[in-house]
Design a protein around this motif. Structure first.
Motif, PDB file in Angstrom:
ATOM      1  N   THR A  47     -26.732 -27.760  49.053  1.00  0.00           N
ATOM      2  CA  THR A  47     -26.689 -28.446  47.763  1.00  0.00           C
ATOM      3  C   THR A  47     -25.378 -28.159  47.048  1.00  0.00           C
ATOM      4  O   THR A  47     -24.806 -27.086  47.206  1.00  0.00           O
ATOM      5  CB  THR A  47     -27.833 -27.984  46.841  1.00  0.00           C
ATOM      6  OG1 THR A  47     -27.636 -26.603  46.529  1.00  0.00           O
ATOM      7  CG2 THR A  47     -29.193 -28.152  47.480  1.00  0.00           C
ATOM      8  N   LYS A  82     -25.713 -35.322  34.834  1.00  0.00           N
ATOM      9  CA  LYS A  82     -26.563 -34.699  33.819  1.00  0.00           C
ATOM     10  C   LYS A  82     -25.934 -33.418  33.271  1.00  0.00           C
ATOM     11  O   LYS A  82     -26.494 -32.769  32.406  1.00  0.00           O
ATOM     12  CB  LYS A  82     -27.931 -34.353  34.430  1.00  0.00           C
ATOM     13  CG  LYS A  82     -28.760 -35.566  34.826  1.00  0.00           C
ATOM     14  CD  LYS A  82     -29.377 -36.211  33.604  1.00  0.00           C
ATOM     15  CE  LYS A  82     -29.856 -37.623  33.820  1.00  0.00           C
ATOM     16  NZ  LYS A  82     -31.010 -37.752  34.649  1.00  0.00           N
ATOM     17  N   VAL A 117     -26.578 -32.327  43.426  1.00  0.00           N
ATOM     18  CA  VAL A 117     -27.578 -31.948  42.422  1.00  0.00           C
ATOM     19  C   VAL A 117     -27.053 -32.354  41.047  1.00  0.00           C
ATOM     20  O   VAL A 117     -25.993 -31.914  40.620  1.00  0.00           O
ATOM     21  CB  VAL A 117     -27.853 -30.423  42.467  1.00  0.00           C
ATOM     22  CG1 VAL A 117     -28.724 -29.999  41.282  1.00  0.00           C
ATOM     23  CG2 VAL A 117     -28.518 -30.052  43.783  1.00  0.00           C
ATOM     24  N   LYS A 136     -29.256 -32.521  38.143  1.00  0.00           N
ATOM     25  CA  LYS A 136     -29.929 -31.772  37.082  1.00  0.00           C
ATOM     26  C   LYS A 136     -30.327 -30.408  37.625  1.00  0.00           C
ATOM     27  O   LYS A 136     -30.988 -30.313  38.648  1.00  0.00           O
ATOM     28  CB  LYS A 136     -31.181 -32.538  36.634  1.00  0.00           C
ATOM     29  CG  LYS A 136     -32.004 -31.810  35.591  1.00  0.00           C
ATOM     30  CD  LYS A 136     -33.135 -32.677  35.088  1.00  0.00           C
ATOM     31  CE  LYS A 136     -34.037 -31.914  34.140  1.00  0.00           C
ATOM     32  NZ  LYS A 136     -34.917 -30.945  34.821  1.00  0.00           N
ATOM     33  N   ASP A 137     -29.924 -29.377  36.930  1.00  0.00           N
ATOM     34  CA  ASP A 137     -30.243 -28.027  37.404  1.00  0.00           C
ATOM     35  C   ASP A 137     -30.733 -27.138  36.265  1.00  0.00           C
ATOM     36  O   ASP A 137     -30.700 -25.917  36.359  1.00  0.00           O
ATOM     37  CB  ASP A 137     -29.015 -27.402  38.070  1.00  0.00           C
ATOM     38  CG  ASP A 137     -29.400 -26.210  38.930  1.00  0.00           C
ATOM     39  OD1 ASP A 137     -30.573 -26.143  39.345  1.00  0.00           O
ATOM     40  OD2 ASP A 137     -28.543 -25.348  39.169  1.00  0.00           O
ATOM     41  N   TRP A 138     -31.140 -27.765  35.181  1.00  0.00           N
ATOM     42  CA  TRP A 138     -31.733 -26.974  34.106  1.00  0.00           C
ATOM     43  C   TRP A 138     -32.583 -27.873  33.233  1.00  0.00           C
ATOM     44  O   TRP A 138     -32.272 -29.045  33.045  1.00  0.00           O
ATOM     45  CB  TRP A 138     -30.659 -26.267  33.269  1.00  0.00           C
ATOM     46  CG  TRP A 138     -31.272 -25.396  32.211  1.00  0.00           C
ATOM     47  CD1 TRP A 138     -31.066 -25.456  30.861  1.00  0.00           C
ATOM     48  CD2 TRP A 138     -32.230 -24.354  32.412  1.00  0.00           C
ATOM     49  NE1 TRP A 138     -31.847 -24.522  30.225  1.00  0.00           N
ATOM     50  CE2 TRP A 138     -32.569 -23.836  31.142  1.00  0.00           C
ATOM     51  CE3 TRP A 138     -32.866 -23.824  33.539  1.00  0.00           C
ATOM     52  CZ2 TRP A 138     -33.494 -22.805  30.976  1.00  0.00           C
ATOM     53  CZ3 TRP A 138     -33.796 -22.799  33.373  1.00  0.00           C
ATOM     54  CH2 TRP A 138     -34.077 -22.296  32.099  1.00  0.00           C
ATOM     55  N   GLU A 139     -33.674 -27.317  32.741  1.00  0.00           N
ATOM     56  CA  GLU A 139     -34.547 -28.046  31.826  1.00  0.00           C
ATOM     57  C   GLU A 139     -34.402 -27.387  30.458  1.00  0.00           C
ATOM     58  O   GLU A 139     -34.770 -26.230  30.287  1.00  0.00           O
ATOM     59  CB  GLU A 139     -36.001 -27.942  32.322  1.00  0.00           C
ATOM     60  CG  GLU A 139     -36.998 -28.711  31.494  1.00  0.00           C
ATOM     61  CD  GLU A 139     -36.774 -30.220  31.569  1.00  0.00           C
ATOM     62  OE1 GLU A 139     -36.466 -30.727  32.650  1.00  0.00           O
ATOM     63  OE2 GLU A 139     -36.904 -30.877  30.509  1.00  0.00           O
ATOM     64  N   ASP A 173     -36.219 -34.423  37.696  1.00  0.00           N
ATOM     65  CA  ASP A 173     -35.546 -35.356  36.795  1.00  0.00           C
ATOM     66  C   ASP A 173     -36.364 -36.641  36.734  1.00  0.00           C
ATOM     67  O   ASP A 173     -36.371 -37.422  37.676  1.00  0.00           O
ATOM     68  CB  ASP A 173     -34.138 -35.651  37.327  1.00  0.00           C
ATOM     69  CG  ASP A 173     -33.307 -36.400  36.316  1.00  0.00           C
ATOM     70  OD1 ASP A 173     -33.885 -36.901  35.334  1.00  0.00           O
ATOM     71  OD2 ASP A 173     -32.080 -36.486  36.509  1.00  0.00           O
ATOM     72  N   ARG A 191     -35.638 -16.291  32.449  1.00  0.00           N
ATOM     73  CA  ARG A 191     -35.155 -14.908  32.406  1.00  0.00           C
ATOM     74  C   ARG A 191     -36.117 -14.009  31.635  1.00  0.00           C
ATOM     75  O   ARG A 191     -35.994 -12.799  31.659  1.00  0.00           O
ATOM     76  CB  ARG A 191     -33.766 -14.872  31.767  1.00  0.00           C
ATOM     77  CG  ARG A 191     -32.734 -15.647  32.579  1.00  0.00           C
ATOM     78  CD  ARG A 191     -31.392 -15.655  31.916  1.00  0.00           C
ATOM     79  NE  ARG A 191     -31.413 -16.381  30.650  1.00  0.00           N
ATOM     80  CZ  ARG A 191     -30.325 -16.619  29.917  1.00  0.00           C
ATOM     81  NH1 ARG A 191     -29.152 -16.188  30.325  1.00  0.00           N
ATOM     82  NH2 ARG A 191     -30.407 -17.286  28.791  1.00  0.00           N
ATOM     83  N   ARG A 246     -36.713 -27.039  36.873  1.00  0.00           N
ATOM     84  CA  ARG A 246     -35.332 -27.263  36.400  1.00  0.00           C
ATOM     85  C   ARG A 246     -34.655 -28.405  37.145  1.00  0.00           C
ATOM     86  O   ARG A 246     -33.760 -29.050  36.633  1.00  0.00           O
ATOM     87  CB  ARG A 246     -34.519 -25.979  36.552  1.00  0.00           C
ATOM     88  CG  ARG A 246     -34.360 -25.546  37.997  1.00  0.00           C
ATOM     89  CD  ARG A 246     -33.841 -24.141  38.127  1.00  0.00           C
ATOM     90  NE  ARG A 246     -32.414 -24.055  37.863  1.00  0.00           N
ATOM     91  CZ  ARG A 246     -31.721 -22.927  37.908  1.00  0.00           C
ATOM     92  NH1 ARG A 246     -32.328 -21.786  38.193  1.00  0.00           N
ATOM     93  NH2 ARG A 246     -30.446 -22.919  37.672  1.00  0.00           N
ATOM     94  N   ARG A 247     -35.113 -28.659  38.392  1.00  0.00           N
ATOM     95  CA  ARG A 247     -34.487 -29.721  39.195  1.00  0.00           C
ATOM     96  C   ARG A 247     -35.216 -31.058  39.062  1.00  0.00           C
ATOM     97  O   ARG A 247     -34.735 -32.074  39.560  1.00  0.00           O
ATOM     98  CB  ARG A 247     -34.476 -29.321  40.674  1.00  0.00           C
ATOM     99  CG  ARG A 247     -33.547 -28.161  40.995  1.00  0.00           C
ATOM    100  CD  ARG A 247     -32.224 -28.662  41.525  1.00  0.00           C
ATOM    101  NE  ARG A 247     -31.225 -27.609  41.604  1.00  0.00           N
ATOM    102  CZ  ARG A 247     -30.859 -26.991  42.708  1.00  0.00           C
ATOM    103  NH1 ARG A 247     -31.418 -27.307  43.847  1.00  0.00           N
ATOM    104  NH2 ARG A 247     -29.927 -26.061  42.692  1.00  0.00           N
ATOM    105  N   ARG A 292     -26.043 -19.265  29.704  1.00  0.00           N
ATOM    106  CA  ARG A 292     -26.687 -19.088  31.012  1.00  0.00           C
ATOM    107  C   ARG A 292     -25.655 -19.013  32.136  1.00  0.00           C
ATOM    108  O   ARG A 292     -25.874 -18.363  33.147  1.00  0.00           O
ATOM    109  CB  ARG A 292     -27.641 -20.262  31.302  1.00  0.00           C
ATOM    110  CG  ARG A 292     -28.708 -20.457  30.260  1.00  0.00           C
ATOM    111  CD  ARG A 292     -29.678 -21.544  30.698  1.00  0.00           C
ATOM    112  NE  ARG A 292     -30.347 -21.143  31.917  1.00  0.00           N
ATOM    113  CZ  ARG A 292     -31.414 -20.348  31.941  1.00  0.00           C
ATOM    114  NH1 ARG A 292     -31.945 -19.914  30.827  1.00  0.00           N
ATOM    115  NH2 ARG A 292     -31.955 -20.011  33.085  1.00  0.00           N
ATOM    116  N   TYR A 337     -32.542 -28.274  50.441  1.00  0.00           N
ATOM    117  CA  TYR A 337     -32.415 -29.331  51.452  1.00  0.00           C
ATOM    118  C   TYR A 337     -31.141 -30.143  51.223  1.00  0.00           C
ATOM    119  O   TYR A 337     -30.815 -30.470  50.086  1.00  0.00           O
ATOM    120  CB  TYR A 337     -33.609 -30.289  51.398  1.00  0.00           C
ATOM    121  CG  TYR A 337     -34.851 -29.708  52.013  1.00  0.00           C
ATOM    122  CD1 TYR A 337     -35.026 -29.728  53.389  1.00  0.00           C
ATOM    123  CD2 TYR A 337     -35.826 -29.120  51.225  1.00  0.00           C
ATOM    124  CE1 TYR A 337     -36.159 -29.177  53.962  1.00  0.00           C
ATOM    125  CE2 TYR A 337     -36.967 -28.561  51.785  1.00  0.00           C
ATOM    126  CZ  TYR A 337     -37.124 -28.596  53.164  1.00  0.00           C
ATOM    127  OH  TYR A 337     -38.239 -28.039  53.730  1.00  0.00           O
TER     128      TYR A 337
END
Lengths: 370, 263
Positions: free
Chosen positions: A71, A122, A359, A361-364, B51, B77, B48-49, A217, B25
C-alpha cells in the motif's frame, strides 16, 4: 529534554572519518541484524555500503512489505500563500525573489479543496511561507474549517509555531505536521538563512517535538538534500527520527527525502545527490527504522518514483501544483519545479499496475463524534 | 466433526476458526477470493480506511455478504479514541462486533493493556461484542474478562513481524486459565504456526499480514485455512504426550517388579 544536545554533538563530530573507516563486512553484518544501533546505520550510509546496494534494497523491500504491505498513502500539497519574510537562499518563495505574491481567500481555498477532492484525494498538506501577520494561525484555522468536510486528514507545512498554536490547530482538525530542518549543520544553516525568523536553528530543530506534544498524529521531518554532504544529513535525520519515535511513541514519525530542484533564484546545490545515493539513503533508513513512514514527492521523476516504490516508500504526493491556487486555475510561479506532473488517476494506474494499492483515506476524524 | 465443532462467538456459530483481515493488500479485489479459499467467516477491517464517500474505492464493497465484520480501532492511542471509533463503526453500519486495538507505541505496535481494559469496559456495557487485542498477560486477561470481553486476542509476536508464537508459554497459560475463547492474533507468519496455536487449544487464529503479503495471497489463504483445521482436529483428537528420551526400561522403579535376591 530536546534533540539539541545530540544534534550539536553530531554537528562537530568528525563523521567523515567514521564513514571512511567502515568496511564491507560491517555493512553485511548491519544488513543482517534484526535491530540496528546508530553505528550499524552509519555503516549502511558509508561508501563501503555502495557495492551492497542490492542486498540493502532486498532487506528494505522485505521490511516495508511486512510492516506496510502493498500500500502507498497518497496526498497532495495545497499552497495557500507564498508571502514570506525569510531569505532562504535555495527557495523560490524567498523574500528577495520578485515573484507575484498571493494568498488565497476562503472562497479560493474552497475552490482549491474541491478541485483536489474531485481527484479522489482525502489527505492534504497545507503550505504557506513564513508571514504570520498575513497567513497566521487564525487564517490557517479558518482554512481548516473550510477544508475539513472534504478531507479526513489535513497536515500543515507552514512556519514553526509554539506548542499552544499547534494545539489550537489540532483542535481545529489538523493531524499532521511537516517541518524540514533543511540542514542539521548549524553553521551552514546560518549561511543559508541570512535573515528572517527562520534564522533560529534551535527553534526550528525543536519544532517537530512541539508538534508531537500538541497532539499531531503524524510528524514528518527531513533535510533538503543537496545543501551539504548527504550522508551526514541522512545520518542526523535518522537519529532525529529515532529520537522522536522514542520520545513520542504514539506519534507516527515520517521522513521525507527531498532533493533540490530548480527554482526561482540563482542558488546552486553544494552537492549532487545521485539516484544511487538516494536509494542508499532510503534503504538505510528503512533498515534502521523499520516502521518509519517515508515520503517521496514529485520532485522525483516518474521513472525513479515508480522504481523506488518497493524499497521503503509509504507515502507519495500526486497531482501536484507547487503554486498558490494551482489546482483550480492555471499555475503561476511555483516554489520549485516538479518532475512528476502526472495526475492522481495516472499515479494510481501505475501503482495498481505494479501491484500496489493507492490509499486515499487513512484516518477517521474523531473530533466531531460523540 | 465438522458438523459439531462449531465456535460460538457473539451469538454466531462459526464453522471456521480462521479470522482474516483486509490490510496490506495490493488490490482489495483479492479479498473475496481470499475469503473463499480460506473458508474464513470473520474479517477484520480498520475503520480508518473505510471510505463511504460516493465514488471512493471502498474496501467494504469487496467483503462478501456472508462474512461477519469485525471492525477494528487501528490508530486509537487511548481508550477514549477506541470508544469513539467503535461507536462510529456501529453508526456506519458495521455491526456491533469490535476488535479493540489501543496502541500508543508506533515502534513495536504493542497494545496498551490498561487503556484496552478501559475501552472494553465501556464498549461491553454499550452492547458491543468486544474482542480486545492484548499482550498475553494473565492479569490483563482476567481484567478483560471482568470488563465484559467476548474473547481474548493475545499476540503471538508483534504485529506484522511473522515471527510466530514467540509468546507460546504465556498463551498456553491463558488457554489453561481463562474460560473465554482465546484467539491468537498477530505475529503468525506461516500455516504451521497457526496449526501449532490450534494444537495448543487456541479457539481461533487471526491472520492478515502473512496472507496479504504472500506472493500468492489466495494460495496462502487456502493453506492457512487447512492448517487451522488440521490443528483443531489434532487438538480434538488428543495429542500424545511428548517424551524427551526413549523409554526402554524403568531404571528407577524396575526393582519393584524384581524378586528379592535377584540382581
Amino acid at each position: 529534554m530536546t534533540f539539541l544536545p545530540e544534534a550539536l554533538h553530531l554537528a562537530t563530530y568528525p563523521l567523515e572519518g567514521s564513514f571512511q573507516k567502515v568496511d564491507g563486512n560491517e555493512v553485511l553484518r548491519a544488513i543482517g541484524r534484526d535491530s540496528l544501533t546508530a553505528e550499524g546505520f552509519l555503516a549502511l550510509l558509508s561508501p563501503a555500503a555502495s557495492p551492497h546496494l542490492e542486498a540493502m534494497a532486498s532487506r528494505a523491500r522485505d521490511l516495508t512489505m511486512r510492516h506496510f504491505g502493498r500500500t502507498v498513502s497518497l496526498f497532495t500539497p495545497l499552497y495557500l500563500s507564498n508571502h514570506c519574510a525569510n531569505h532562504c537562499r535555495y527557495c523560490g518563495f524567498a523574500a528577495r525573489n520578485t515573484i507575484p505574491r498571493t494568498q488565497l481567500n476562503l472562497e479560493e481555498v474552497r475552490a482549491e479543496g474541491e478541485a483536489i477532492a474531485a481527484t479522489g484525494l482525502k489527505q492534504i498538506l497545507l503550505l504557506t511561507g513564513e508571514a504570520p501577520h498575513k497567513a497566521g494561525v487564525d487564517y490557517l484555522e479558518a482554512c481548516v474549517a473550510v477544508l475539513r468536510p472534504l478531507f479526513p486528514s489535513i497536515a500543515i507545512e507552514v512556519f514553526p509555531m509554539e506548542t499552544e498554536d499547534y494545539a489550537r490547530l489540532v483542535r481545529a482538525g489538523v493531524d499532521g505536521l511537516t517541518v524540514f530542518q533543511e540542514t542539521y549543520d548549524p553553521e551552514l544553516y546560518a549561511q543559508l538563512h541570512p535573515a528572517g525568523p527562520k534564522r533560529d536553528f534551535v527553534f526550528r530543530l525543536n519544532t517537530p517535538q512541539r508538534g508531537a506534544e500538541a497532539g499531531m498524529r503524524i510528524v514528518n521531518i527531513g533535510a533538503l538534500l543537496g545543501l551539504s554532504d548527504w550522508r551526514r544529513e541522512i545520518f542526523a535525520t535518522g537519529l532525529h527520527a529515532a529520537w522522536l519515535q522514542r520520545q513520542y511513541p504514539g506519534v507516527d514519525i515520517a521522513v521525507s527525502l527531498p532533493r533540490m530542484r530548480p527554482h526561482a533564484g540563482d542558488f546552486e546545490p553544494a552537492c549532487v545527490v545521485s539516484d544511487r545515493d538516494l536509494v542508499q539513503a532510503m534503504t538505510a533508513l528503512r533498515i534502521f527504522l523499520p516502521r518509519l513512514s517515508v515520503t517521496i514527492s514529485t520532485r522525483e521523476t516518474p521513472r525513479f518514483r515508480d522504481n523506488i516504490l518497493p524499497l521503503g516508500v509509504t507515502r507519495m504526493s500526486a497531482g501536484v501544483s507547487t503554486a498558490v491556487g494551482g489546482h483550480a486555475k492555471p499555475a503561476e510561479t511555483g516554489q520549485f519545479e516538479i518532475s512528476d506532473g502526472r495526475s492522481v488517476a495516472e499515479v494510481c494506474q501505475v501503482l495498481r499496475a505494479r501491484g500496489y494499492q493507492p490509499v486515499f483515506k487513512d484516518w477517521e476524524p474523531l473530533e466531531a463524534s460523540a | 466433526m465438522e458438523q459439531t465443532d462449531t465456535f460460538e462467538l457473539g451469538g454466531r456459530a462459526l464453522t471456521s476458526r480462521l479470522f482474516t483481515g483486509t490490510g496490506k493488500y495490493g488490490d482489495d479485489g483479492l479479498i473475496p477470493a481470499v475469503c473463499e479459499a480460506s473458508g474464513s467467516q470473520v474479517i477484520t477491517v480498520a475503520l480508518r480506511r473505510v471510505d463511504l464517500d460516493k465514488g471512493a474505492d471502498n474496501v467494504m464493497r469487496h467483503i462478501p455478504g456472508h462474512m461477519t465484520l469485525l471492525p477494528n480501532t487501528s490508530g486509537a492511542r487511548t481508550a477514549d479514541e477506541a470508544v469513539r471509533i467503535a461507536r462510529l463503526a456501529r453508526a456506519m453500519g458495521c455491526g456491533n462486533w469490535i476488535k479493540i486495538e489501543v496502541i500508543s507505541d508506533n515502534r513495536y505496535l504493542l497494545p496498551d493493556g490498561y487503556e484496552t481494559v478501559r475501552a472494553t469496559e465501556i464498549l461491553a456495557r454499550e452492547g458491543f461484542v468486544v474482542l480486545p487485542y492484548m499482550n498475553p498477560d494473565l492479569y490483563v486477561a482476567r481484567s478483560l474478562a471482568n470488563a465484559g470481553a467476548a474473547a481474548i486476542m493475545p499476540l503471538g509476536a508483534p504485529i506484522g513481524t511473522n515471527r510466530g508464537l514467540r509468546t507460546e508459554e504465556m498463551i498456553r497459560i491463558l488457554i489453561e486459565e481463562m474460560s473465554l475463547p482465546i484467539i491468537v492474533d498477530a505475529g503468525i507468519g506461516t500455516p504451521s504456526q497457526a496449526c501449532q496455536a490450534m494444537e495448543m487449544g487456541a479457539h481461533a487464529c487471526l491472520v492478515n499480514t502473512a496472507i496479504a503479503t504472500a506472493a500468492d495471497p489466495i494460495g496462502m489463504a487456502r493453506a492457512f485455512g487447512q492448517a487451522v483445521q488440521a490443528g483443531r482436529r489434532a487438538y480434538l483428537a488428543g495429542l500424545g504426550s511428548v517424551a524427551a528420551l526413549a523409554r526402554a526400561s524403568s531404571p528407577l522403579t524396575g526393582f519393584l517388579d524384581q524378586e528379592e535376591g535377584g540382581i
